[in-house]
Structures are given as structure tokens and as C-alpha cells.
Design an enzyme around this catalytic site. Structure first.
Site, PDB file in Angstrom:
ATOM      1  N   PRO A  21       0.981  -0.774  -0.001  1.00  0.00           N
ATOM      2  CA  PRO A  21       0.133   0.018   0.284  1.00  0.00           C
ATOM      3  C   PRO A  21       1.012   0.899   0.090  1.00  0.00           C
ATOM      4  CG  PRO A  21       0.093  -1.430   2.192  1.00  0.00           C
ATOM      5  CD  PRO A  21       0.734  -2.178   1.624  1.00  0.00           C
ATOM      6  N   CYS A 105       2.934   3.255   9.630  1.00  0.00           N
ATOM      7  CA  CYS A 105       3.364   4.628   8.389  1.00  0.00           C
ATOM      8  C   CYS A 105       3.770   5.625  10.128  1.00  0.00           C
ATOM      9  CB  CYS A 105       1.806   5.311   8.540  1.00  0.00           C
ATOM     10  SG  CYS A 105       2.491   7.085   8.302  1.00  0.00           S
ATOM     11  N   GLY A 206      10.652  -4.127   2.093  1.00  0.00           N
ATOM     12  CA  GLY A 206      11.467  -3.735   2.382  1.00  0.00           C
ATOM     13  C   GLY A 206      12.848  -3.459   1.177  1.00  0.00           C
TER      14      GLY A 206
HETATM   15  C1  LIG Z   1       4.582   7.217  -0.867  1.00  0.00           C
HETATM   16  C2  LIG Z   1       4.355   5.683   0.010  1.00  0.00           C
HETATM   17  C3  LIG Z   1       3.278   5.924   0.812  1.00  0.00           C
HETATM   18  C4  LIG Z   1       3.049   5.209   1.919  1.00  0.00           C
HETATM   19  N1  LIG Z   1       2.011   4.643   2.313  1.00  0.00           N
HETATM   20  C5  LIG Z   1       1.601   3.435   2.748  1.00  0.00           C
HETATM   21  C6  LIG Z   1       0.656   3.599   3.036  1.00  0.00           C
HETATM   22  O1  LIG Z   1      -0.733   3.927   3.070  1.00  0.00           O
HETATM   23  N2  LIG Z   1       0.273   2.257   4.141  1.00  0.00           N
HETATM   24  C7  LIG Z   1       1.310   1.844   4.211  1.00  0.00           C
HETATM   25  O2  LIG Z   1       1.136   0.355   5.382  1.00  0.00           O
HETATM   26  N3  LIG Z   1       2.454   2.318   4.465  1.00  0.00           N
HETATM   27  C8  LIG Z   1       2.758   2.544   3.261  1.00  0.00           C
HETATM   28  N4  LIG Z   1       4.159   2.960   2.161  1.00  0.00           N
HETATM   29  C9  LIG Z   1       5.185   2.347   3.059  1.00  0.00           C
HETATM   30  C10 LIG Z   1       5.139   1.002   1.919  1.00  0.00           C
HETATM   31  O3  LIG Z   1       3.929  -0.058   2.262  1.00  0.00           O
HETATM   32  C11 LIG Z   1       5.973   0.152   2.740  1.00  0.00           C
HETATM   33  O4  LIG Z   1       6.507  -0.592   3.088  1.00  0.00           O
HETATM   34  C12 LIG Z   1       7.207   0.476   1.896  1.00  0.00           C
HETATM   35  O5  LIG Z   1       8.086   1.844   1.112  1.00  0.00           O
HETATM   36  C13 LIG Z   1       8.385  -0.463   2.411  1.00  0.00           C
HETATM   37  O6  LIG Z   1       8.782  -0.797   0.655  1.00  0.00           O
HETATM   38  P1  LIG Z   1       9.632  -0.559  -0.235  1.00  0.00           P
HETATM   39  O7  LIG Z   1      11.073  -0.749  -0.056  1.00  0.00           O
HETATM   40  O8  LIG Z   1       9.329  -2.035  -0.704  1.00  0.00           O
HETATM   41  O9  LIG Z   1       8.429   0.560  -0.910  1.00  0.00           O
HETATM   42  C14 LIG Z   1       4.311   3.976   1.608  1.00  0.00           C
HETATM   43  C15 LIG Z   1       5.296   4.534   1.559  1.00  0.00           C
HETATM   44  C16 LIG Z   1       5.795   5.178   0.448  1.00  0.00           C
HETATM   45  C17 LIG Z   1       7.080   5.224  -0.889  1.00  0.00           C
END
Ligand SMILES: Cc1cc2nc3c(=O)[nH]c(=O)nc-3n(C[C@H](O)[C@H](O)[C@H](O)COP(=O)(O)O)c2cc1C
Length: 325
Positions: A21, A105, A206
Site C-alpha cells: 500500500p 506509518c 523493504g
Molecule cells: C509514497 C509512499 C506511501 C506509503 N503509504 C503507505 C500506506 O498507506 N500504508 C502502509 O502500510 N505503508 C505505506 N508505505 C510504506 C510501503 O508500503 C512499504 O512498506 C515501504 O515503502 C517499504 O517497501 P519498499 O522498499 O518496497 O518501498 C508507503 C510508502 C511510500 C513510499
């Protein structure tokens, strides 16, 4: 070997690579594009305020637009009042296959109300919120956490136990603390410990941007599934590529610029259909920048698109650019 069906409660996911998300990103049109071109096992809405749902806030309810969306879908809610979370769950459960609770968050406006990752400082409250949410629905409840609030308060394992005991059906762990935001290394050891501690499925999250990152997460931690967020920005087909590579395909071709252009147009049409031209174009600006990021001489066209307000102008500008490269 890595790609499997994944059962979350009574919901069977076709595969175990999930779309993260992302507030401001994973709206209906982006989820549709991701599903069509990348087929993640599960997609999730942006986080939705339980208070907004509880008080029937119209703007909050817009997040429940799931029009013609391919199932399954998780709806993510956030909040720190267990009663309000329970009532919000009752309001959204008919739309969702899975209810996910946000306990990760890091945003100041969220943690200042005690929500999101702030909950990681209160294990009893975590238990209470999950318990009440589970009680309020027949749908499986899942929780997304970080490893802790800061280096002095690492609670992933204890939080995971509380979450499992309260009846959740899966846990996603983003391997960073709140204090780290998005910097520093993802802590794979803690994700591994969570996996070794609970019996419900654990999803590792992550910094996964490629098949080799995915393999590292699976091999090191033993997780049941992985979740990918930022790694697919501008490449909503990438989960499909990663799945294919993990299934042994060694001949994955990059999308051609013209294929990308076709997907951008489709995404733009969906965004405008959902949000109207004024908002849709503005929402698309960041996506277009991500789509064009690594393409030849794209900085100028990105700047131009950021000023445009009319669909035909955006398409014409992009068409000229794509024809020129
Ligand atoms: C722009 C943005 C918005 C995000 N919004 C949410 C959210 O609404 N809910 C949530 O659980 N995590 C949110 N996250 C975190 C991501 O779901 C994820 O846990 C985090 O980006 C790490 O994973 P990644 O390295 O694959 O991006 C957000 C991350 C980003 C960059």
C-alpha cells in the site's frame, strides 16, 4: 520454488508477491494497471482513516472506490481507538477480501495522534486493536508493522506475537524502525525472527527492487511472501517480471518505449475516468515522471508535462517525445 499460492485465512492468493500500500500512489487506477501488467497476489488500498470512516467523511469514503476491480483486495485502515477501528471495519468489510491494519506509518501527522507506527510503543493496545478488529468481521485481518519505534524500542517479535494471539491471519514486516523512515538497511534478521516466532504467514518488505533482492529476502528470512512498493514506481509490470524470473525465466525483455507509452496512456485514461481531468492529470504527473525517469533525454519533457492541464496536450507532448527517441 519461491512462487507459491498463499492462504491468508480463507482467502487464497494466486501468488505470494504482494503490492505494497502506498498513500498517494496505489489508488484504483494504479492498482488496475499493476494487476493487468504485473499480477501481484494481492493489492491494497491506500491507508484509510478509521475516524474518517466512523464519522462518514465523504472524502475518506472515496478511498473505497473499488469499481470493477479484480479481486482479491485488501483495505487498509489506521487508527488507535479500538472501538473506532471495530466500527470502521464493519463499514468497509463488505468491500474487502482482507482488512489490513496499518501499524507502520511514520508520518508526523499520523503518529502525533497515536496512530500508525506509534502503536509499536504500546503492545497491549496493539493486541486490543487487533482483537476488536477481528471481532468486527468475518474477513481475515492482517497487520503491517515496522520493526519498532527506534533502535531502543525494537518490538517486531513481541508485536508479532500479540498480533497473532489477537487473531490476525498474517503479518507484514517492513524491516525498518519508525526512526529510520526509509533510510539505512532493512533488518532481515528481525524479519527472520518474526517468521521463526509465529505460525501465521509472514510477508517480508523493504527495498525489494529485483528478483535477486526477492531471492535474498526469501532465502535469508524464510518468509512466506514478499511485498514490493517503491521498486515498481514507473514500472507497474515489474512484479510480473520478478515472478517470471523467480519461476526460472531467464529471458525477460524490457518494455520498449512504445509499450511504455501505451501503458501511460491507459493509466492516464483510467485516472481521468476515476478522478476527472483536473485531478487526474495532476495525479498522473508524478507517475509520468517515474515512467520516463530512465528514458533518454526525458528531463525536458517531464518538466513540460508537469505544467500541462489538458489530456490531449499531455498525450501529444508524450507522443512527440516517444517518436523522437
Ligand atoms: C509514497 C509512499 C506511501 C506509503 N503509504 C503507505 C500506506 O498507506 N500504508 C502502509 O502500510 N505503508 C505505506 N508505505 C510504506 C510501503 O508500503 C512499504 O512498506 C515501504 O515503502 C517499504 O517497501 P519498499 O522498499 O518496497 O518501498 C508507503 C510508502 C511510500 C513510499
Amino acid at each position: 520454488m519461491y512462487i507459491k499460492k498463499l492462504n491468508i485465512g480463507n482467502v487464497e492468493l494466486e501468488n505470494n508477491i504482494l503490492l505494497a500500500p502506498m498513500a498517494g500512489v496505489t489508488d484504483l487506477s494504479f492498482r488496475k494497471i499493476c494487476k493487468k501488467y504485473g499480477n501481484p497476489g494481492l493489492v491494497c488500498t491506500e491507508m484509510i482513516s478509521s475516524k474518517g470512516l466512523y464519522y462518514n467523511d465523504k472524502k475518506t469514503e472515496q478511498f473505497l472506490e473499488l469499481n470493477e476491480e479484480k479481486r482479491p483486495i485488501a483495505i487498509q485502515i489506521f487508527g488507535s481507538d479500538s472501538e473506532v477501528m471495530g466500527e470502521a471495519t464493519k463499514k468497509v468489510e463488505s468491500y474487502a477480501d482482507i482488512i489490513d491494519i496499518n501499524m507502520g506509518c511514520p508520518a508526523p501527522k499520523v503518529v502525533k495522534n497515536g496512530d500508525g507506527s506509534k502503536l509499536l510503543l504500546n503492545l497491549e493496545l496493539i493486541y486490543k486493536i487487533v482483537k476488536q478488529t477481528v471481532k468486527s468481521t468475518d474477513k481475515p485481518v492482517t497487520v503491517k508493522i515496522r520493526t519498532g519505534w527506534d533502535a531502543e524500542n525494537i518490538v517486531a517479535v513481541e508485536a508479532a506475537k500479540a498480533i497473532e494471539d489477537a487473531g490476525a491471519k498474517a503479518i507484514t514486516v517492513h524491516g525498518r524502525t519508525r526512526e529510520q523512515y526509509y533510510s539505512g538497511q532493512v533488518n532481515l534478521d528481525l524479519i527472520k525472527k518474526v517468521k521463526e516466532t509465529v505460525k501465521i504467514p509472514v510477508i517480508g518488505n523493504g527495498d525489494i527492487k529485483s528478483a535477486s533482492d526477492a531471492i535474498k529476502m526469501f532465502e535469508y528470512t524464510g518468509v512466506d511472501g514478499i511485498m514490493i512498493g517503491r521498486g515498481i514506481l514507473g514500472e507497474p509490470w515489474k512484479i510480473g517480471d520478478i515472478i517470471s524470473e523467480l519461476q526460472g525465466n531467464t529471458d525477460i525483455k524490457d518494455k520498449t518505449p512504445m509499450e511504455k507509452f501505451e501503458i501511460i496512456k491507459e493509466h492516464l485514461e483510467l485516472e481521468i475516468k476515476e478522478k476527472g481531468e483536473y485531478v487526474g492529470i495532476r495525479e498522473m504527473r508524478k507517475h509520468i515522471c517515474w515512467y520516463l525517469k530512465n528514458l533518454k533525454d526525458s528531463s525536458k519533457v517531464r518538466q513540460i508535462v508537469n505544467q500541462l492541464e489538458i489530456k490531449e496536450e499531455v498525450i501529444k507532448t508524450l507522443e512527440e517525445y516517444f517518436n523522437s527517441i
